[in-house]
Design a protein around this motif. Structure first.
Motif, short mmCIF file in Angstrom:
data_model
loop_
_atom_site.label_atom_id
_atom_site.label_comp_id
_atom_site.label_asym_id
_atom_site.label_seq_id
_atom_site.Cartn_x
_atom_site.Cartn_y
_atom_site.Cartn_z
N PHE A 165 4.47 2.44 32.21
CA PHE A 165 3.85 1.35 33.30
C PHE A 165 4.65 1.51 34.46
O PHE A 165 4.71 0.39 35.18
CB PHE A 165 3.59 -0.15 32.47
N GLU A 211 -6.67 -6.97 35.67
CA GLU A 211 -5.69 -6.18 36.44
C GLU A 211 -6.07 -6.46 38.14
O GLU A 211 -4.80 -6.54 38.65
CB GLU A 211 -6.04 -4.65 36.26
N ASN A 231 -3.11 3.96 33.18
CA ASN A 231 -1.85 3.54 33.06
C ASN A 231 -0.86 4.67 32.95
O ASN A 231 -1.14 5.72 32.39
CB ASN A 231 -1.77 2.63 31.94
N TYR A 270 -2.74 -4.97 27.96
CA TYR A 270 -3.15 -3.75 27.08
C TYR A 270 -2.55 -3.88 25.29
O TYR A 270 -2.70 -2.89 24.73
CB TYR A 270 -2.59 -2.43 27.57
N TRP A 280 1.68 -0.18 38.66
CA TRP A 280 1.91 0.46 37.30
C TRP A 280 0.91 1.46 36.89
O TRP A 280 0.88 2.07 35.64
CB TRP A 280 1.71 -0.76 36.39
N LYS A 281 -0.11 2.15 37.94
CA LYS A 281 -0.97 2.88 37.54
C LYS A 281 -0.90 4.15 38.30
O LYS A 281 0.06 4.07 39.51
CB LYS A 281 -2.32 2.41 37.85
#
Length: 315
Positions: free
Chosen positions: A295, A195, A263, A306, A226-227
């Motif tokens: 995401f 990541e 996520n 993932y 995306w988090k």
């Protein structure tokens, strides 16, 4: 590449056309933009340094940027207080020069770099990222910086390095919020190494064409689009490669609510609110909500990392 669909926005949410189109000129002209916090005034890009900023178009978004006044005046930065307005009011007391970042742990070549050395590692580029906050608010922000992987490769991680831990500054002289016990200080965050090395993961030095103001994490912060927002560690002072999964500050204080991965998953509800929809920051609490994208809309780029995981369990 997924492109976000345009949604109706309020006039207050949109940066004026003349300012947005002229953003490239800030590098040379040091023009101030938007509502500037009196506590932490901006310094325009190029006022003291001749940095160039390139626009990155690899991840296009067809939504207008959020109005700058919302981004600089509505923040989570608990080191300065629990209120959303506290960082803009109180962060001006934090000194960001000199500033040194240590990169260590399971590496062949640990380093200590000052902020000027970090700025010279790679050409600065502007990336317009869509970010969803923890409390189901969303924003679109022009960040300025470069991929975190550029810095991480400098230290040559060993085969033991599986995760990257981030630690932020804890200055009791300027951070009134450190008196609170809401979190453990200094604030810590973590990413899996893949990541951290992903090209979307960004080290941020500025936004809206200017240096980061203190309330937004000056002089250096993390951005993982995306988090959730709590993966965006601000005012970094240490980055460590580690073998074991690090415990982030939010995991330590509320493990039943905050897992390691964070996520954006609209199908998994937070214990205290739904994550299926969101509102744009600045639109008001009665504004129409829009569906949250898996995401954060970057699934095409990151979902493969993932694919073997149960994202309801590894939240």
């Amino acid at each position: 590449m997924y492109k976000f669909k345009s949604k109706p926005v309020l006039p207050s949410d949109i940066t004026s056309e003349s300012v947005w189109l002229a953003r490239r000129r800030y590098v040379q002209q040091a023009v101030a933009l938007g509502l500037i916090s009196m506590a932490a005034p901006y310094q325009a890009w190029g006022q003291e340094r001749s940095w160039s900023v390139e626009e990155n178009t690899r991840w296009p978004i067809d939504e207008p940027p959020t109005a700058e006044k919302h981004i600089v005046n509505y923040n989570n930065f608990y080191e300065f207080g629990l209120g959303k307005e506290d960082p803009a009011l109180y962060a001006g007391s934090m000194r960001t020069d000199p500033w040194v970042v240590r990169i260590d742990g399971e590496v062949e070549r640990p380093l200590e770099l000052d902020i000027e050395q970090i700025r010279k590692l790679a050409p600065l580029e502007e990336r317009i990222y869509r970010l969803r906050c923890v409390e189901a608010w969303s924003m679109v922000v022009p960040w300025v910086g470069f991929s975190l992987s550029v810095l991480l490769r400098q230290v040559q991680p060993t085969s033991k390095a599986k995760y990257v831990r981030f630690e932020t500054v804890a200055d009791h002289a300027s951070m009134r919020g450190l008196q609170s016990r809401v979190l453990q200080w200094p604030y810590a965050e973590g990413l899996r190494i893949d990541e951290a090395m992903h090209p979307l993961t960004m080290l941020v030095l500025g936004l809206y064409g200017k240096e980061l103001p203190n309330q937004n994490g000056a002089p250096l912060r993390l951005m993982v689009p995306w988090k959730y927002g709590f993966k965006s560690a601000k005012s970094l002072v240490r980055i460590s490669f580690v073998e074991e999964q690090p415990v982030s500050s939010w995991m330590a204080v509320a493990p039943q609510e905050y897992g390691f991965f964070a996520n954006v998953n609209p199908d998994v509800a937070h214990p205290r609110w739904s994550q299926a929809s969101e509102r744009k920051i600045g639109s008001g609490i009665f504004a129409a909500r829009q569906a949250t994208l898996p995401f954060n809309g970057y699934a095409e780029d990151v979902a493969h990392m993932y694919s073997s995981m149960d994202l309801r369990r590894y939240y």
